[in-house]
Design a protein around this motif. Structure first.
Motif, PDB file in Angstrom:
ATOM      1  N   LEU A  74       0.864  -1.175   0.000  1.00 52.20           N
ATOM      2  CA  LEU A  74       0.000   0.000   0.000  1.00 52.20           C
ATOM      3  C   LEU A  74       0.899   1.223   0.000  1.00 52.20           C
ATOM      4  CD1 LEU A  74      -2.709  -1.044   2.607  1.00 52.20           C
ATOM      5  CD2 LEU A  74      -3.103  -0.561   0.180  1.00 52.20           C
ATOM      6  N   THR A  75       0.441   2.290  -0.652  1.00 53.60           N
ATOM      7  CA  THR A  75       1.234   3.516  -0.707  1.00 53.60           C
ATOM      8  C   THR A  75       0.325   4.726  -0.772  1.00 53.60           C
ATOM      9  OG1 THR A  75       3.086   4.619  -1.819  1.00 53.60           O
ATOM     10  CG2 THR A  75       1.433   3.566  -3.237  1.00 53.60           C
ATOM     11  N   ASP A  76       0.870   5.865  -0.364  1.00 52.77           N
ATOM     12  CA  ASP A  76       0.229   7.155  -0.577  1.00 52.77           C
ATOM     13  C   ASP A  76       1.090   8.009  -1.508  1.00 52.77           C
ATOM     14  OD1 ASP A  76       2.343   7.659   1.144  1.00 52.77           O
ATOM     15  OD2 ASP A  76       1.202   8.969   2.472  1.00 52.77           O
ATOM     16  N   ASN A  77       2.083   7.390  -2.134  1.00 56.98           N
ATOM     17  CA  ASN A  77       3.003   8.077  -3.031  1.00 56.98           C
ATOM     18  C   ASN A  77       3.206   7.209  -4.274  1.00 56.98           C
ATOM     19  OD1 ASN A  77       5.255   9.124  -4.378  1.00 56.98           O
ATOM     20  ND2 ASN A  77       6.193   9.830  -2.473  1.00 56.98           N
ATOM     21  N   MET A  78       2.644   7.644  -5.390  1.00 55.91           N
ATOM     22  CA  MET A  78       2.674   6.829  -6.606  1.00 55.91           C
ATOM     23  C   MET A  78       4.080   6.693  -7.199  1.00 55.91           C
ATOM     24  SD  MET A  78      -0.318   5.839  -6.434  1.00 55.91           S
ATOM     25  CE  MET A  78      -0.453   4.850  -7.904  1.00 55.91           C
ATOM     26  N   ASN A  79       5.060   7.445  -6.690  1.00 51.23           N
ATOM     27  CA  ASN A  79       6.452   7.266  -7.107  1.00 51.23           C
ATOM     28  C   ASN A  79       7.126   6.124  -6.356  1.00 51.23           C
ATOM     29  OD1 ASN A  79       6.553   9.398  -9.016  1.00 51.23           O
ATOM     30  ND2 ASN A  79       6.642  10.848  -7.310  1.00 51.23           N
ATOM     31  N   PHE A  80       6.491   5.663  -5.282  1.00 52.67           N
ATOM     32  CA  PHE A  80       7.020   4.574  -4.468  1.00 52.67           C
ATOM     33  C   PHE A  80       5.909   3.550  -4.248  1.00 52.67           C
ATOM     34  CE2 PHE A  80       9.431   8.377  -3.385  1.00 52.67           C
ATOM     35  CZ  PHE A  80      10.722   7.952  -3.664  1.00 52.67           C
TER      36      PHE A  80
END
Length: 185
Positions: A104-110
């Motif tokens: 899961l992420t809140d940063n589409m670069n990571f």
């Protein structure tokens, strides 16, 4: 004297445990081969034995989606009584899926920002047609359903991904704008 011992196989990123291959060599001319599909193997060995854990690549899971989220003042309390942000993942498929190893992420670069831990299969498995809440509270020490980031009230991204053949593959994502208190989207 022979003592029993135990081996445990764990899923890892894009690999999923399938079975154990057990070959016992009773003498120079004969061998016994068996297979066991349980992740925990208990053995007592008295002859030369070869034990191998066999893994398969995890297939890309279709039907695992971000269904809903709440980025501020949740109306739902977690197991600690906290009203934290949350992300709901739904399994639209016809078989249970263990999310251990997914991200899961809140940063589409990571895309691989936070990996769902694999130490509690009962907590991280979603039954067919079921859902699972992940608490976006920045407190992963509270358990496998607590991610290490919080959602932004003013807007942001949420991504769900998995590893497939050593590549991180985005399964679903949501872009959201400013959220109202005590509401989900």
């Amino acid at each position: 004297m022979y003592r029993p011992f135990q081996l445990q196989a764990n899923d890892h990123k894009s690999l999923v445990f399938d079975h154990w291959e057990i070959t016992r060599h009773a003498g120079t001319d004969s061998a016994f081969t068996a297979s066991d599909t349980s992740a925990v193997l208990r053995l007592v060995i008295w002859t030369p034995t070869m034990v191998c854990a066999v893994y398969n690549y995890r297939a890309i899971e279709e039907g695992i989606l971000i269904n809903e989220f709440c980025a501020s003042d949740s109306p739902i309390a977690d197991e600690y009584g906290d009203y934290d942000d949350w992300i709901e993942i739904v399994n639209m498929g016809n078989h249970p899926v263990n999310l251990a190893g997914f991200f899961l992420t809140d940063n589409m670069n990571f895309l691989d920002k936070w990996q769902i831990p694999g130490y509690s299969k009962t907590e991280t498995t979603i039954p067919a047609g079921g859902y699972k809440l992940f608490w976006a509270d920045g407190e992963p020490e509270q358990g496998p359903l607590h991610v290490d980031f919080k959602l932004s009230l003013i807007g942001g991204h949420i991504g769900l991904s998995q590893t497939f053949h050593n590549q991180t593959v985005l399964l679903d994502h949501v872009y959201y704008t400013q959220q109202s208190d005590n509401s989900s989207y």
